[in-house]
Design a protein around this motif. Structure first.
Motif, PDB file in Angstrom:
ATOM      1  N   LEU A 195       0.800  -1.136   0.157  1.00 29.51           N
ATOM      2  CA  LEU A 195      -0.110   0.023  -0.008  1.00 29.51           C
ATOM      3  C   LEU A 195       0.967   1.296   0.094  1.00 29.51           C
ATOM      4  O   LEU A 195       0.551   2.354  -0.764  1.00 29.51           O
ATOM      5  N   SER A 196       2.032   1.241   0.691  1.00 26.85           N
ATOM      6  CA  SER A 196       2.757   2.498   0.862  1.00 26.85           C
ATOM      7  C   SER A 196       3.448   2.673  -0.584  1.00 26.85           C
ATOM      8  O   SER A 196       3.464   3.710  -1.066  1.00 26.85           O
ATOM      9  N   VAL A 197       4.035   1.483  -0.957  1.00 25.81           N
ATOM     10  CA  VAL A 197       4.899   1.667  -2.194  1.00 25.81           C
ATOM     11  C   VAL A 197       4.045   2.277  -3.391  1.00 25.81           C
ATOM     12  O   VAL A 197       4.610   3.227  -4.373  1.00 25.81           O
ATOM     13  N   THR A 198       2.681   1.954  -3.528  1.00 19.12           N
ATOM     14  CA  THR A 198       1.875   2.293  -4.488  1.00 19.12           C
ATOM     15  C   THR A 198       1.460   3.672  -4.333  1.00 19.12           C
ATOM     16  O   THR A 198       1.324   4.284  -5.573  1.00 19.12           O
ATOM     17  N   SER A 199       1.013   3.852  -3.041  1.00 17.65           N
ATOM     18  CA  SER A 199       0.391   5.460  -2.730  1.00 17.65           C
ATOM     19  C   SER A 199       1.564   6.403  -3.355  1.00 17.65           C
ATOM     20  O   SER A 199       1.513   7.346  -3.442  1.00 17.65           O
ATOM     21  N   TYR A 200       2.999   6.152  -2.866  1.00 17.50           N
ATOM     22  CA  TYR A 200       4.031   7.042  -3.023  1.00 17.50           C
ATOM     23  C   TYR A 200       4.477   7.286  -4.254  1.00 17.50           C
ATOM     24  O   TYR A 200       4.837   8.287  -4.621  1.00 17.50           O
ATOM     25  N   MET A 201       4.352   6.132  -5.076  1.00 17.74           N
ATOM     26  CA  MET A 201       4.961   6.251  -6.398  1.00 17.74           C
ATOM     27  C   MET A 201       3.634   6.435  -7.322  1.00 17.74           C
ATOM     28  O   MET A 201       4.086   6.669  -8.545  1.00 17.74           O
ATOM     29  N   LYS A 202       2.577   6.677  -7.165  1.00 22.08           N
ATOM     30  CA  LYS A 202       1.532   6.777  -8.022  1.00 22.08           C
ATOM     31  C   LYS A 202       1.587   8.123  -8.964  1.00 22.08           C
ATOM     32  O   LYS A 202       1.086   8.104 -10.123  1.00 22.08           O
ATOM     33  N   GLU A 217      -1.886 -25.578  -7.538  1.00 23.91           N
ATOM     34  CA  GLU A 217      -3.030 -24.569  -7.251  1.00 23.91           C
ATOM     35  C   GLU A 217      -3.017 -23.929  -5.752  1.00 23.91           C
ATOM     36  O   GLU A 217      -3.492 -22.722  -5.608  1.00 23.91           O
ATOM     37  N   VAL A 218      -2.171 -24.495  -4.827  1.00 18.95           N
ATOM     38  CA  VAL A 218      -2.087 -23.747  -3.523  1.00 18.95           C
ATOM     39  C   VAL A 218      -1.344 -22.360  -3.668  1.00 18.95           C
ATOM     40  O   VAL A 218      -1.857 -21.352  -3.120  1.00 18.95           O
ATOM     41  N   ALA A 219      -0.520 -22.366  -4.610  1.00 16.44           N
ATOM     42  CA  ALA A 219       0.246 -20.981  -4.946  1.00 16.44           C
ATOM     43  C   ALA A 219      -0.603 -20.194  -5.733  1.00 16.44           C
ATOM     44  O   ALA A 219      -0.631 -18.810  -5.446  1.00 16.44           O
ATOM     45  N   LEU A 220      -1.396 -20.629  -6.661  1.00 17.25           N
ATOM     46  CA  LEU A 220      -2.400 -19.904  -7.666  1.00 17.25           C
ATOM     47  C   LEU A 220      -3.549 -19.263  -6.660  1.00 17.25           C
ATOM     48  O   LEU A 220      -3.843 -18.219  -7.141  1.00 17.25           O
ATOM     49  N   LEU A 221      -3.813 -19.721  -5.494  1.00 16.56           N
ATOM     50  CA  LEU A 221      -5.066 -19.312  -4.747  1.00 16.56           C
ATOM     51  C   LEU A 221      -4.588 -17.926  -4.434  1.00 16.56           C
ATOM     52  O   LEU A 221      -5.422 -16.983  -4.410  1.00 16.56           O
ATOM     53  N   ASP A 222      -3.243 -17.822  -3.804  1.00 21.69           N
ATOM     54  CA  ASP A 222      -2.900 -16.503  -3.408  1.00 21.69           C
ATOM     55  C   ASP A 222      -2.551 -15.444  -4.563  1.00 21.69           C
ATOM     56  O   ASP A 222      -2.663 -14.456  -4.314  1.00 21.69           O
ATOM     57  N   VAL A 223      -2.073 -16.109  -5.724  1.00 12.83           N
ATOM     58  CA  VAL A 223      -1.890 -15.210  -6.733  1.00 12.83           C
ATOM     59  C   VAL A 223      -3.343 -14.269  -7.089  1.00 12.83           C
ATOM     60  O   VAL A 223      -3.048 -13.334  -7.522  1.00 12.83           O
ATOM     61  N   ARG A 224      -4.384 -15.105  -7.050  1.00 15.25           N
ATOM     62  CA  ARG A 224      -5.291 -14.631  -7.587  1.00 15.25           C
ATOM     63  C   ARG A 224      -5.626 -13.271  -6.653  1.00 15.25           C
ATOM     64  O   ARG A 224      -6.290 -12.329  -7.104  1.00 15.25           O
ATOM     65  N   LYS A 225      -5.583 -13.395  -5.326  1.00 20.16           N
ATOM     66  CA  LYS A 225      -5.529 -12.292  -4.526  1.00 20.16           C
ATOM     67  C   LYS A 225      -4.748 -11.197  -5.051  1.00 20.16           C
ATOM     68  O   LYS A 225      -5.029  -9.837  -4.871  1.00 20.16           O
ATOM     69  N   GLU A 226      -3.389 -11.578  -5.150  1.00 15.99           N
ATOM     70  CA  GLU A 226      -2.575 -10.572  -5.794  1.00 15.99           C
ATOM     71  C   GLU A 226      -3.037  -9.653  -6.901  1.00 15.99           C
ATOM     72  O   GLU A 226      -2.861  -8.515  -6.895  1.00 15.99           O
ATOM     73  N   ILE A 227      -3.520 -10.533  -7.796  1.00 10.87           N
ATOM     74  CA  ILE A 227      -3.921 -10.015  -9.236  1.00 10.87           C
ATOM     75  C   ILE A 227      -5.229  -9.037  -8.833  1.00 10.87           C
ATOM     76  O   ILE A 227      -5.262  -8.072  -9.133  1.00 10.87           O
ATOM     77  N   ASP A 228      -6.158  -9.299  -7.849  1.00  6.32           N
ATOM     78  CA  ASP A 228      -7.244  -8.532  -7.448  1.00  6.32           C
ATOM     79  C   ASP A 228      -6.623  -7.205  -6.765  1.00  6.32           C
ATOM     80  O   ASP A 228      -7.465  -6.106  -7.050  1.00  6.32           O
ATOM     81  N   PHE A 229      -5.302  -7.297  -6.157  1.00  2.98           N
ATOM     82  CA  PHE A 229      -4.998  -6.172  -5.408  1.00  2.98           C
ATOM     83  C   PHE A 229      -4.481  -5.439  -6.359  1.00  2.98           C
ATOM     84  O   PHE A 229      -4.831  -3.867  -6.404  1.00  2.98           O
ATOM     85  N   CYS A 230      -3.783  -5.822  -7.464  1.00  2.00           N
ATOM     86  CA  CYS A 230      -3.485  -4.969  -8.572  1.00  2.00           C
ATOM     87  C   CYS A 230      -4.616  -4.147  -9.055  1.00  2.00           C
ATOM     88  O   CYS A 230      -4.410  -2.881  -9.551  1.00  2.00           O
ATOM     89  N   ARG A 231      -5.383  -4.799  -9.438  1.00  3.03           N
ATOM     90  CA  ARG A 231      -6.822  -4.295 -10.396  1.00  3.03           C
ATOM     91  C   ARG A 231      -7.228  -3.035  -9.205  1.00  3.03           C
ATOM     92  O   ARG A 231      -7.835  -2.047  -9.874  1.00  3.03           O
ATOM     93  N   LYS A 232      -7.324  -3.380  -8.120  1.00  2.00           N
ATOM     94  CA  LYS A 232      -8.287  -2.457  -7.152  1.00  2.00           C
ATOM     95  C   LYS A 232      -7.229  -1.104  -6.855  1.00  2.00           C
ATOM     96  O   LYS A 232      -7.580  -0.120  -6.616  1.00  2.00           O
ATOM     97  N   ALA A 233      -5.766  -1.442  -7.004  1.00  2.00           N
ATOM     98  CA  ALA A 233      -4.929  -0.198  -6.820  1.00  2.00           C
ATOM     99  C   ALA A 233      -4.561   0.359  -8.106  1.00  2.00           C
ATOM    100  O   ALA A 233      -3.757   1.187  -8.094  1.00  2.00           O
ATOM    101  N   ASN A 234      -5.073   0.029  -9.314  1.00  4.63           N
ATOM    102  CA  ASN A 234      -4.831   0.523 -10.666  1.00  4.63           C
ATOM    103  C   ASN A 234      -3.547   0.242 -10.902  1.00  4.63           C
ATOM    104  O   ASN A 234      -2.814   1.240 -11.489  1.00  4.63           O
ATOM    105  N   ILE A 235      -2.983  -0.633 -10.602  1.00  3.37           N
ATOM    106  CA  ILE A 235      -1.485  -1.274 -11.268  1.00  3.37           C
ATOM    107  C   ILE A 235      -1.685  -2.101 -12.209  1.00  3.37           C
ATOM    108  O   ILE A 235      -2.117  -3.220 -12.168  1.00  3.37           O
TER     109      ILE A 235
END
Length: 330
Positions: A195-202, A217-235
């Motif tokens: 959150l900090s690095v994206t807000s400071y660099m935006k 699949e165990v790794a991909l479960l968390d990757v989906r959350k990371e992708i969702d974060f990027c989309r919500k943070a407009n990255i």
């Protein structure tokens, strides 16, 4: 050099800052979820001056000298994110015409100094800021590891201190007059550091995120959350790379699957979610050896299928960045 709350303010606080505290001097002081029930909430929300962060001008000034900024993300630890960051940095720096910087924001587990052969080094401060440690003529590195009294020291910090260090790195590190690429290694998950690095660099713009995963699949479960974060943070998601997709025997060069992609692996995930798939990188035991010794994997094992795969991923990544730049200029 560690960030701290100003002394007059510290004297007013009734208790230590809680975990995920936005920072007593932040615009969100007393308003965040972490502030609920905190004994300092009333002090922070009513007695502190509010206004634009004066450090943002300095951060924007520093980052304006950097052409491309890439975040390396992973949903889960242990997928080889820092390893891939180090190899991405080596691969970019192999082009002598490029100036490359690597920033280690995995504050609690900084490993880039070891992987890039800079363990035990220290940073120097001058009127122009903090000087990164150069592991090659055109490859600089900044990490909290250089500031610790002992390499085995645990970094036990709450959110406010982490945010302060990230701000210090972004506004104080002197990368020189110009930097072509800044590769930022982040910790696993979606937490304070992200959150900090994206807000400071935006304001100066992030080219995008490179997401690292393994096939299971165990790794991909968390990757989906990371992708969702990027989309919500407009990255912008530059692409996903599937690491450790197979095992390469150093003797016969035969490849076998270690982590079976039970749901189709990274390629299927990219197809389902509409993001670029940059390629698969097989597991070569010599990658670990190169990282432990702080040497460039490409210099020592250029014949490895893993080296070829990584370079292909780097080429695909640079293509995605160029596409993004072309769209902005049209």
């Amino acid at each position: 050099m560690t960030p701290s709350v100003s002394e007059p303010l510290k004297a007013q606080l009734q208790a230590p800052e809680p975990e995920h505290c936005p920072g007593p001097e932040s615009e969100q002081a007393g308003k965040g979820d972490a502030c609920d029930g905190c004994p300092n909430q009333n002090i922070c929300s009513t007695q502190l001056p509010k206004g634009p962060d004066p450090d943002m001008h300095l951060i924007n000034q520093r980052l304006s000298q950097i052409d491309h900024k890439i975040l390396v993300l992973s949903g889960k630890g242990g997928v080889g994110k820092s390893t891939f960051t180090s190899m991405l940095s080596w691969a970019l720096a192999a082009d002598e015409d490029l100036e490359v910087g690597a920033m280690d924001l995995d504050i609690c587990g900084p490993s880039l100094p070891r992987m890039l052969g800079a363990e035990g080094e220290s940073v120097h401060q001058s009127n122009s800021g903090l000087s990164p440690v150069y592991v090659a003529d055109n490859l600089g590195l900044m990490s909290i590891s250089f500031m610790l009294p002992d390499p085995d020291s645990a970094v036990i910090w709450r959110g406010a201190k982490k945010n302060g260090l990230i701000k210090q790195f972004l506004k104080d590190v002197n990368w020189g007059e110009h930097l072509d690429y800044l590769v930022v290694d982040t910790p696993p998950g979606t937490s304070d550091e992200h959150l900090s690095v994206t807000s400071y660099m935006k304001e100066t713009g992030i080219d995008g995120a490179l997401i690292v995963t393994t096939p299971q699949e165990v790794a991909l479960l968390d990757v989906r959350k990371e992708i969702d974060f990027c989309r919500k943070a407009n990255i912008k998601i530059l692409g996903l790379v599937e690491n450790m997709s197979g095992f390469v025997c150093p003797n016969c060069h035969g490849e076998s699957r270690i982590f079976k992609p039970t749901t189709g692996g990274g390629a299927q995930l990219c197809e389902d979610l509409g993001i670029p798939f940059l390629g698969s990188v097989p597991l070569d035991p010599r990658i670990g050896k190169a990282c432990d010794s702080g040497k460039s994997f490409f210099d020592n094992y250029s014949d490895s299928p893993a080296a070829t795969a990584i370079l292909d991923v780097v080429d695909a990544l640079r293509d995605q960045i160029e596409i993004s730049v072309e769209k902005l200029t049209i």
